[in-house]
Scaffold this active site. Structure first.
Site, PDB file in Angstrom:
ATOM      1  N   HIS A   1       0.901  -1.188  -0.009  1.00 35.39           N
ATOM      2  CA  HIS A   1      -0.032   0.132   0.102  1.00 35.39           C
ATOM      3  C   HIS A   1       0.711   1.302  -0.043  1.00 35.39           C
ATOM      4  O   HIS A   1       1.751   1.372   0.925  1.00 35.39           O
ATOM      5  CB  HIS A   1      -0.948  -0.047   1.186  1.00 35.39           C
ATOM      6  CG  HIS A   1      -2.027   1.161   1.098  1.00 35.39           C
ATOM      7  ND1 HIS A   1      -2.880   1.281   0.281  1.00 35.39           N
ATOM      8  CD2 HIS A   1      -1.968   2.281   2.038  1.00 35.39           C
ATOM      9  CE1 HIS A   1      -3.496   2.323   0.561  1.00 35.39           C
ATOM     10  NE2 HIS A   1      -2.795   2.979   1.449  1.00 35.39           N
ATOM     11  N   SER A   2       0.698   2.198  -1.156  1.00 33.44           N
ATOM     12  CA  SER A   2       1.348   3.459  -1.016  1.00 33.44           C
ATOM     13  C   SER A   2       2.771   3.114  -1.331  1.00 33.44           C
ATOM     14  O   SER A   2       3.136   2.626  -2.416  1.00 33.44           O
ATOM     15  CB  SER A   2       1.109   4.283   0.123  1.00 33.44           C
ATOM     16  OG  SER A   2       1.354   5.530   0.053  1.00 33.44           O
ATOM     17  N   MET A   3       3.436   3.653  -0.244  1.00 32.26           N
ATOM     18  CA  MET A   3       5.031   3.374  -0.279  1.00 32.26           C
ATOM     19  C   MET A   3       5.199   1.924  -0.966  1.00 32.26           C
ATOM     20  O   MET A   3       6.190   1.288  -1.368  1.00 32.26           O
ATOM     21  CB  MET A   3       5.798   3.730   0.833  1.00 32.26           C
ATOM     22  CG  MET A   3       7.347   3.290   0.642  1.00 32.26           C
ATOM     23  SD  MET A   3       8.374   3.952   2.178  1.00 32.26           S
ATOM     24  CE  MET A   3       7.749   2.782   3.296  1.00 32.26           C
TER      25      MET A   3
ATOM     26  N   ALA B   1       3.449  -0.168  -2.461  1.00 34.52           N
ATOM     27  CA  ALA B   1       3.118  -0.415  -3.822  1.00 34.52           C
ATOM     28  C   ALA B   1       4.327  -0.363  -4.571  1.00 34.52           C
ATOM     29  O   ALA B   1       4.647  -1.366  -5.473  1.00 34.52           O
ATOM     30  CB  ALA B   1       2.014   0.299  -4.345  1.00 34.52           C
TER      31      ALA B   1
ATOM     32  N   SER C   1      -1.697  -1.077  -4.055  1.00 37.73           N
ATOM     33  CA  SER C   1      -2.955  -0.325  -3.198  1.00 37.73           C
ATOM     34  C   SER C   1      -2.389   0.919  -3.080  1.00 37.73           C
ATOM     35  O   SER C   1      -1.167   1.402  -2.705  1.00 37.73           O
ATOM     36  CB  SER C   1      -3.155  -1.042  -2.327  1.00 37.73           C
ATOM     37  OG  SER C   1      -3.802  -0.411  -1.348  1.00 37.73           O
TER      38      SER C   1
END
Length: 233
Positions: free
Chosen positions: A74-76, A78, A102
């Site tokens: 998720h975020s970083m 990803a 994500s």
């Protein structure tokens, strides 16, 4: 089936601590702990994103030799997932069954710079709070805020300094792209993940902001998406 879960900036393995309650028992959650947080809070920070990828690879290397696996970031996380895929492929290990990207636009497109590690501390934290990524108990504690600030700033720094490198071979497994409906990611940025993959790419929108994964209703929906892609294909 092993599912390795990579955290967002400032996050620890605790992000995923309750996911096992929502997902089929045939999927085994392995939340990755990065340096400088959680049970590794005494370890120094990463100097760059590649160092983080190397560290994650060392944590999962033995496990991915033995069982089928997938990766969720998720975020970083990803971005780490994307680079980790190529680290795995370049070392001749078996490729993942599925990748879940994500809460982030693909690394081959530019995103809006909302937060920078160069911002003054107050402005930096105000931006983080506006995204909804800080729990109330942290906001109410000066000590906790002072503890988490350098972790967040370093994570944002290594993401800001990341340089995308085009690969000769696109991703050779199916991918899913999940985003919050209220996040600052447009359709083009979501859809651009398709251009990095030679297999199927499905887009999913879930109610919420950038941190939609912290909502249990969304975790249940994510669990169903994972089961469909990992157990029914």
């Amino acid at each position: 089936m092993l599912l390795f879960c990579l955290p967002y900036a400032g996050g620890s393995e605790l992000i995923y601590h309750n996911w096992n309650k929502f997902i089929n028992q045939r999927i085994e959650i392995h939340a990755i702990t990065l340096k400088g947080r959680g049970k590794r809070f005494c370890e120094g920070f990463y100097q760059n994103l590649n160092e983080a990828v190397e560290d994650i690879y060392c944590q999962i290397h033995d496990k991915i030799q033995q069982e089928e696996y997938a990766i969720y970031g998720h975020s970083m996380g990803a971005l780490l997932t994307y680079e980790l895929y190529y680290k795995i492929i370049n070392t001749s290990n078996r490729k993942p069954k599925h990748l879940f990207f994500s809460g982030r636009f693909s690394p081959n497109v530019k995103g809006n710079i909302i937060i920078s590690h160069k911002m003054p501390d107050k402005e930096f934290m105000d931006r983080i709070v506006a995204l909804g990524g800080i729990a109330d108990e942290v906001l109410e504690s000066k000590e906790l805020l002072e503890f988490i600030l350098p972790i967040l700033k370093n994570d944002i720094r290594i993401v800001e300094n990341y340089v995308y490198k085009e690969r000769d071979e696109k991703i050779q497994c199916n991918i899913s792209v999940l985003n919050g409906t209220e996040d600052n990611i447009d359709f083009y940025q979501k859809n651009s993940w398709k251009y990095l993959c030679d297999r199927d790419c499905e887009l999913y929108d879930l109610n919420g902001n950038h941190f939609f994964i912290n909502n249990n209703i969304n975790v249940e929906k994510i669990a169903r998406i994972m089961e469909e892609n990992l157990l029914n294909s």
